[in-house]
Motif scaffolding. Structure first.
Motif, short mmCIF file in Angstrom:
data_model
loop_
_atom_site.label_atom_id
_atom_site.label_comp_id
_atom_site.label_asym_id
_atom_site.label_seq_id
_atom_site.Cartn_x
_atom_site.Cartn_y
_atom_site.Cartn_z
N ALA A 4 0.79 -1.13 0.17
CA ALA A 4 0.00 0.10 -0.02
C ALA A 4 1.05 1.22 -0.04
O ALA A 4 2.05 1.22 0.26
CB ALA A 4 -1.07 -0.19 1.12
N GLU A 32 -2.10 4.68 -5.99
CA GLU A 32 -2.88 3.65 -5.32
C GLU A 32 -2.41 2.24 -5.86
O GLU A 32 -2.03 2.13 -7.28
CB GLU A 32 -4.07 3.99 -5.32
CG GLU A 32 -4.57 5.26 -4.82
CD GLU A 32 -6.19 5.53 -5.02
OE1 GLU A 32 -6.82 4.77 -5.95
OE2 GLU A 32 -6.73 6.34 -4.46
N ALA A 35 -4.64 -4.02 -4.81
CA ALA A 35 -4.21 -5.12 -3.84
C ALA A 35 -4.68 -6.63 -4.55
O ALA A 35 -3.72 -7.37 -4.37
CB ALA A 35 -5.20 -5.12 -2.54
N ALA A 56 1.21 -3.84 3.44
CA ALA A 56 0.14 -3.36 4.25
C ALA A 56 -0.35 -4.56 5.30
O ALA A 56 0.22 -5.79 5.16
CB ALA A 56 -1.13 -3.43 3.26
#
Length: 56
Positions: A4, A32, A35, A56
């Motif tokens: 992240a 960004e 994920a 993350a």
């Protein structure tokens, strides 16, 4: 575990250029990481001048 991007991001795009799977895109005010596409290789962290990407 996916990476992240923190608020330290300076929106330079180095992380996106370094991502081998194209999981990084320009977001609202910072980049960004998707994920679901991230393979947790760390290439983004290696190319970022401020160390914004992290696990993350």
């Amino acid at each position: 575990m996916a990476y992240a991007i923190s608020d330290e991001c300076i929106s330079c795009g180095a992380c996106a250029d370094g991502c081998p799977v194209g999981a990084i895109s320009e977001g609202d005010g910072k980049y960004e990481i998707n994920a679901d596409e991230c393979i947790s290789c760390g290439a983004c962290a290696d190319t970022c001048p401020v160390g914004a990407p992290a696990e993350a």
